[in-house]
Enzyme design. Structure first.
Site, PDB file in Angstrom:
ATOM      1  N   GLY B  41       0.800  -1.203   0.000  1.00  0.00           N
ATOM      2  CA  GLY B  41       0.000   0.000   0.000  1.00  0.00           C
ATOM      3  C   GLY B  41       0.841   1.264   0.000  1.00  0.00           C
ATOM      4  CB  SER B  42       4.406   1.966   0.413  1.00  0.00           C
ATOM      5  OG  SER B  42       4.978   1.036  -0.479  1.00  0.00           O
ATOM      6  CD  GLU B 169       4.345  -6.991  -4.986  1.00  0.00           C
ATOM      7  OE1 GLU B 169       3.990  -8.105  -4.569  1.00  0.00           O
ATOM      8  OE2 GLU B 169       3.846  -5.923  -4.583  1.00  0.00           O
TER       9      GLU B 169
HETATM   10  N1  LIG Z   1      -7.563   2.042  -8.319  1.00  0.00           N
HETATM   11  C1  LIG Z   1      -7.398   2.588  -7.095  1.00  0.00           C
HETATM   12  N2  LIG Z   1      -8.296   3.483  -6.637  1.00  0.00           N
HETATM   13  C2  LIG Z   1      -8.142   4.056  -5.421  1.00  0.00           C
HETATM   14  N3  LIG Z   1      -7.120   3.793  -4.592  1.00  0.00           N
HETATM   15  C3  LIG Z   1      -6.177   2.928  -4.997  1.00  0.00           C
HETATM   16  C4  LIG Z   1      -6.281   2.265  -6.272  1.00  0.00           C
HETATM   17  N4  LIG Z   1      -5.216   1.448  -6.397  1.00  0.00           N
HETATM   18  C5  LIG Z   1      -4.484   1.590  -5.267  1.00  0.00           C
HETATM   19  N5  LIG Z   1      -5.058   2.465  -4.418  1.00  0.00           N
HETATM   20  C6  LIG Z   1      -4.525   2.901  -3.110  1.00  0.00           C
HETATM   21  O1  LIG Z   1      -3.252   3.519  -3.325  1.00  0.00           O
HETATM   22  C7  LIG Z   1      -2.312   3.127  -2.340  1.00  0.00           C
HETATM   23  C8  LIG Z   1      -1.056   2.588  -3.033  1.00  0.00           C
HETATM   24  O2  LIG Z   1      -1.402   1.377  -3.677  1.00  0.00           O
HETATM   25  P1  LIG Z   1      -0.370   0.516  -4.522  1.00  0.00           P
HETATM   26  O3  LIG Z   1      -1.120  -0.574  -5.168  1.00  0.00           O
HETATM   27  O4  LIG Z   1       0.453   1.406  -5.380  1.00  0.00           O
HETATM   28  O5  LIG Z   1       0.564  -0.051  -3.353  1.00  0.00           O
HETATM   29  P2  LIG Z   1       1.766  -1.085  -3.449  1.00  0.00           P
HETATM   30  O6  LIG Z   1       2.945  -0.449  -2.808  1.00  0.00           O
HETATM   31  O7  LIG Z   1       1.950  -1.561  -4.830  1.00  0.00           O
HETATM   32  O8  LIG Z   1       1.234  -2.222  -2.490  1.00  0.00           O
HETATM   33  P3  LIG Z   1       1.390  -3.828  -2.600  1.00  0.00           P
HETATM   34  O9  LIG Z   1       2.771  -4.137  -2.148  1.00  0.00           O
HETATM   35  O10 LIG Z   1       0.367  -4.336  -1.628  1.00  0.00           O
HETATM   36  O11 LIG Z   1       1.128  -4.227  -4.024  1.00  0.00           O
HETATM   37  C9  LIG Z   1      -3.025   2.126  -1.429  1.00  0.00           C
HETATM   38  O12 LIG Z   1      -3.392   2.763  -0.248  1.00  0.00           O
HETATM   39  C10 LIG Z   1      -4.248   1.712  -2.200  1.00  0.00           C
HETATM   40  O13 LIG Z   1      -5.326   1.472  -1.327  1.00  0.00           O
HETATM   41 MG   LIG Z   2       1.556  -3.407  -5.820  1.00  0.00          MG
END
Ligand SMILES: Nc1ncnc2c1ncn2[C@@H]1O[C@H](COP(=O)(O)OP(=O)(O)OP(=O)(O)O)[C@@H](O)[C@H]1O
Ligand SMILES: [Mg+2]
Ligand SMILES: Nc1ncnc2c1ncn2[C@@H]1O[C@H](COP(=O)(O)OP(=O)(O)OP(=O)(O)O)[C@@H](O)[C@H]1O
Ligand SMILES: [Mg+2]
Lengths: 218, 467, 186
Positions: B41-42, B169
């Site tokens: 979620g970062s 990933e």
């Molecule tokens: N389509 C979307 N609409 C609204 N919020 C989103 C959307 N996609 C992701 N988010 C929010 O944006 C933030 C970043 O999400 P992101 O998927 O980039 O994280 P990540 O670092 O890739 O996490 P992970 O390791 O779990 O894949 C999160 O808080 C998520 O809830």
């Molecule tokens: Mg991700």
């Protein structure tokens, strides 16, 4: 003789539309015979033809029977007319679907019928997902069971979840395709090629006019 | 040489609320190998998608700065021009292909960038050969394993000739062997083809020897960090014993065989599930782990007998069977039945077998442990991959079916979240005497949690793992 | 490097894939209904089976319309669903393609009557009415309904309106409402 898929589609629509209005059993039977001949000529899977025909039998029976029961005028004529029409539509459809892979159809439509690549590849991408979509319907119902619930067909949940999957998948696929360079509205190379000699359009015209002539004036 | 530059870039998905990415400035060094880390979620996926120009095209808004490709705002560059320069490999290997076979897919990509028709067959062959998957050229993509699919995606990117290869990933659903192979391939692409590589990953093993720099996303901001942080998540591969035959659950497989597309996938599996323990089901990609779960949950046909309490389980109605054997799906989206996190949990609480154990207080406390409390009103479909996994596991644990099957519940979790999830699984199955079997490619960190291992190899179940 | 201008009125790749996947889903779900239909279809009650289940066939169009809110989305959604139907489960052949176009036109007409401004209750209601009338008109010829007794026709019309009203109206509305809550449709 193999028709280009685009020509075949035009023939199907050109004959199919007037067929809804024709009152000629003979014309329907001729269409059935020609379509079956075309299918044989192209070594279409006999088992599939047989199976689809068999599945349609009860429908044909119901169609005919309903006119005999609830029709007015010459009920037997109407019954036979509708039954022959049902099979004519069926075999006509199969002469395209059983002889041409979906990809070839769509590519041919792009080349000859001005279908935009956006539509062609969008449809193709969705069709390639077919087995997963089929499995998904099962999965959706199962996920409800896991939580002690049942989704019925008259409730919105099953459709809702299906649409959610569609949103997710179309987003992922469109992103995947964009990241592989698919650009809407820009030219792209076409490696798919097929042949469409002019005479096929002529034959198509003759077939359609021939059908209309036969069904309305004889 | 292409230049990809991020200048003071901020981005958010929602119209209001905080930015998901805040004032990021980064120009990856040409020809370097970079690792991007950060808790779930970062914003790793968000950043990578923005760098490929997929965001904001596919949602969200840029609130400051910009990302440029050769000094042009990347959002305005036509996709085929972007693809020739920057490409992204997605986390989910299943959803990036439009076509039916690797050959068609790579051809499609080359057509998109308007390669001359005469050159395409040769270019396709070359890309397949470089990645070493010539033999798969005409196989249907649906039938390939996760690792093989990722190789096809890499071959496509190679054919496109992109200078920057971003990977989100890419190994989350890939077995250790395929993972090792793919990482090696990436190194080759960097060394011999001059590619700039950026990988987002939670599992750091194997990276220290490969990478030049580590970047970390914390509090929506990007910082370069020291490679020493990687040692946190590397360690020895634990060994697990065979399942014990002492206390057994009512579930037993008796000579179960499963066919896939006309060929045998699993042959004469015989096995009784130990009671109240957590087992590990391992095996390379495509060995049939998920398929075995599908058979046990009656979601696909099998031959042989599946017993429950000595009785043929097929005699049990589907709805009751689903209350007997629970499943945490490999794909989180398949699990959800409600809209918000709170609704999702409320539904589980309403139908749980153990309402006395899963009290509101306990659920709230667990949510807190999992760092999900700030997201209770959030839409389940908009959570990050890791947040979805956590919610998924929790909602099935609340249901408390006597047997629980977990299909890669740890995929895509950062080290801390993984620890929390494992703690939660362990506590609740021990307290409630639930018999659980878990698929995981990740083994490091499991030593204190897993009681036994079953390894799926060469169509057979091997008790006690491969060692 | 070539650049693009954003253009929101065009049909985007994502919309096309979305419509096609919905069409396939609806095609598959329709098969679940198929059993009920088949039980009735082999009897003289076939036209009633036809008209009572017709609404399910007509869901894809208005669904696409209210989700995408684009001119032509309803028509295209229905046509795609019919194409899928023909390619996958070709038991009705080309007639599916033709009736799909007619149904699409019928449903689209309702939204057109609001000037493509109302995609809510009003648009759906009008769409239900127009599609019922248009499809019945088509069946007068193509399915020979013209040759049924007048009372039978009235019965069929009522059955059809009921079915279209529920599936392509009420149910579509419920689904849309659920989807609106997700915030995923923009
Ligand atoms: N389509 C979307 N609409 C609204 N919020 C989103 C959307 N996609 C992701 N988010 C929010 O944006 C933030 C970043 O999400 P992101 O998927 O980039 O994280 P990540 O670092 O890739 O996490 P992970 O390791 O779990 O894949 C999160 O808080 C998520 O809830
Ligand atoms: Mg991700
Ligand atoms: N619809 C299908 N048609 C043909 N083969 C399929 C189909 N679905 C899956 N397979 C194949 O069956 C095999 C087993 O798949 P399964 O998903 O069970 O593997 P898995 O062990 O769970 O792999 P992973 O670790 O990648 O999740 C794979 O080779 C897969 O490609
Ligand atoms: Mg699996």
């Amino acid at each position: 003789m193999t028709f280009n898929p685009s020509v075949l589609l035009i023939i199907l629509l050109g004959i199919g539309f007037p067929m809804a209005f024709t009152q000629s059993i003979t014309a329907n039977v001729v269409v059935c015979v020609l379509a079956l001949l075309y299918l044989m000529l192209h070594h279409a899977n006999l088992k599939t033809i047989g199976l689809v025909t068999l599945i349609s039998l009860p429908l044909a029976l119901g169609t005919g029977w309903s006119f005999i029961a609830f029709g007015t005028g010459d009920v037997w004529l109407q019954a036979w007319l509708q039954v022959s029409r049902l099979f004519a539509y069926l075999f006509l459809g199969m002469s395209l679907t059983l002889t041409t892979p979906v990809k070839d159809m769509l590519m041919s439509f792009v080349l000859h019928l001005h279908l935009s690549p956006t539509f062609a590849y969008g449809l193709l991408a969705a069709f390639n997902l077919l087995p997963r979509i089929q499995r998904q319907v099962k999965t959706i119902r199962y996920s409800a069971n896991l939580r002690g619930m049942t989704y019925h067909l008259w409730q919105p949940q099953l459709y809702f979840k299906a649409i959610l999957s569609a949103i997710q998948w179309s987003d992922d696929l469109a992103q995947g395709m964009a990241s592989h360079g698919f650009s809407e509205g820009f030219p792209r190379t076409m490696t798919y090629q097929d042949t469409l000699p002019k005479w096929q359009w002529l034959v198509a015209g003759i077939l359609i006019i021939g059908y209309v002539g036969m069904s309305f004036f004889i | 040489m292409t230049k990809l530059a991020i200048e003071n870039f901020s981005f958010r998905y929602r119209d209001s609320g905080p930015d998901e990415l805040s004032q990021i400035t980064w120009t990856p060094a040409a020809g370097s190998f970079n690792l991007l880390i950060g808790a779930s979620g970062s914003g790793k996926s968000t950043l990578l998608k923005a760098m490929t120009g997929l965001l904001p095209q596919f949602g969200g808004t840029v609130t400051s700065g910009e990302i440029t490709l050769d000094d042009l705002p990347i959002a305005t560059v036509a996709p085929f021009e972007r693809a020739k320069r920057v490409a992204l490999l997605f986390q989910n290997p299943n959803r990036q292909f439009a076509m039916a076979t690797p050959l068609e897919q790579i051809t499609f990509a080359l057509e998109n960038i308007q390669a001359p028709a005469a050159d395409i067959p040769h270019q396709v062959d070359e890309a397949l050969a470089t990645i070493g998957i010539t033999a798969l050229a005409n196989q249907n993509l649906i039938t390939l394993s996760g690792g093989e699919k990722q190789k096809v995606a890499l071959a496509t990117i190679l054919a496109l000739g992109s200078d920057y290869i971003l990977l989100d990933e890419p190994f989350a659903n890939v077995d250790p062997h395929a993972r090792h192979e793919l990482m090696h391939l990436l190194k080759q692409l960097q060394m011999h083809h001059g590619k700039t590589i950026i990988v987002a990953d939670h599992d750091f093993s194997g990276y220290p020897d490969l990478i030049d720099t580590v970047y970390q996303l914390v509090d929506h901001q990007l910082t370069q960090t020291d490679a020493s942080v990687l040692s946190a998540n590397t360690g020895v591969d634990p060994l697990f014993p065979a399942p014990s035959r002492n206390a057994l659950s009512p579930l037993a497989l008796d000579d179960v065989s499963i066919d896939m597309a006309g060929r045998p996938l699993i042959e004469s599996a015989t096995f009784a599930l130990p009671a109240g323990q957590l087992g590990l089901l391992s095996g390379v990609n495509g060995s049939g782990k998920s398929t075995l779960f599908a058979a046990i949950t009656h979601q696909r046909p099998y031959r042989g007998l599946l017993h429950w309490d000595g009785q043929d389980s097929q005699k049990i109605k589907m709805k009751r069977w689903a209350q007997t054997v629970g499943l945490v799906f490999q794909d989180a989206m398949d699990q959800f039945v409600a809209l918000t996190v709170a609704d999702e949990l409320a539904l589980s609480q309403k139908h749980t077998r153990l309402p006395d154990y899963w009290t509101t207080a306990r659920i709230e406390q667990t949510l807190d442990q999992l760092n999900l409390t700030p997201h209770t009103e959030a839409n389940v479909y908009q959570l990050s991959g890791g947040q979805q996994k956590k919610l998924q596991v929790l909602s099935m644990l609340i249901m408390s079916q006597p047997v629980l099957l977990l299909d890669e519940p740890l995929a895509g979790l950062d080290t801390v979240s993984m620890q929390h999830v494992l703690d939660l699984i362990q506590t609740s199955i021990q307290a409630n005497h639930i018999s659980a079997l878990m698929i995981s490619h990740q083994r490091i960190g499991l030593a204190d949690y897993v009681d036994y291992e079953i390894h799926l190899q060469g169509h057979h179940l091997i008790m006690g793992g491969a060692q | 490097m070539q650049t693009v201008q954003q253009n929101n009125t065009r049909w985007h790749l994502k919309d096309v894939i979305f419509l096609a996947i919905i069409a396939i889903f609806f095609g598959i779900i329709y098969q679940l209904w198929g059993y009920m239909y088949y039980a009735l279809a082999a009897t003289p009650l076939k036209p009633f089976a036809n008209d009572l289940t017709l609404g399910v066939w007509l869901m894809a169009g208005p669904m696409a319309g209210v989700l995408l809110k684009k001119v032509g989305a309803t028509f295209l959604g229905e046509l795609l669903a019919a194409t899928v139907e023909m390619l996958l489960f070709s038991s009705w052949g080309v007639s599916t393609l033709l009736s799909g176009s007619i149904q699409g036109l019928g449903s689209e007409l309702g939204f057109a009557m609001t000037g493509y401004k109302n995609w809510d209750k009003l648009g759906l209601t009008l769409s239900v009415i127009t599609s019922t009338i248009v499809t019945l008109g088509w069946d007068l010829f193509s399915n020979g309904y013209l040759h049924y007794q007048p009372m039978m026709l009235v019965g069929l019309f009522a059955a059809r309106l009921l079915s279209v009203g529920f599936f392509a109206g009420v149910l579509v509305y419920w689904i849309k409402r659920l989807l609106d809550q997700t915030g995923l449709m923009k």
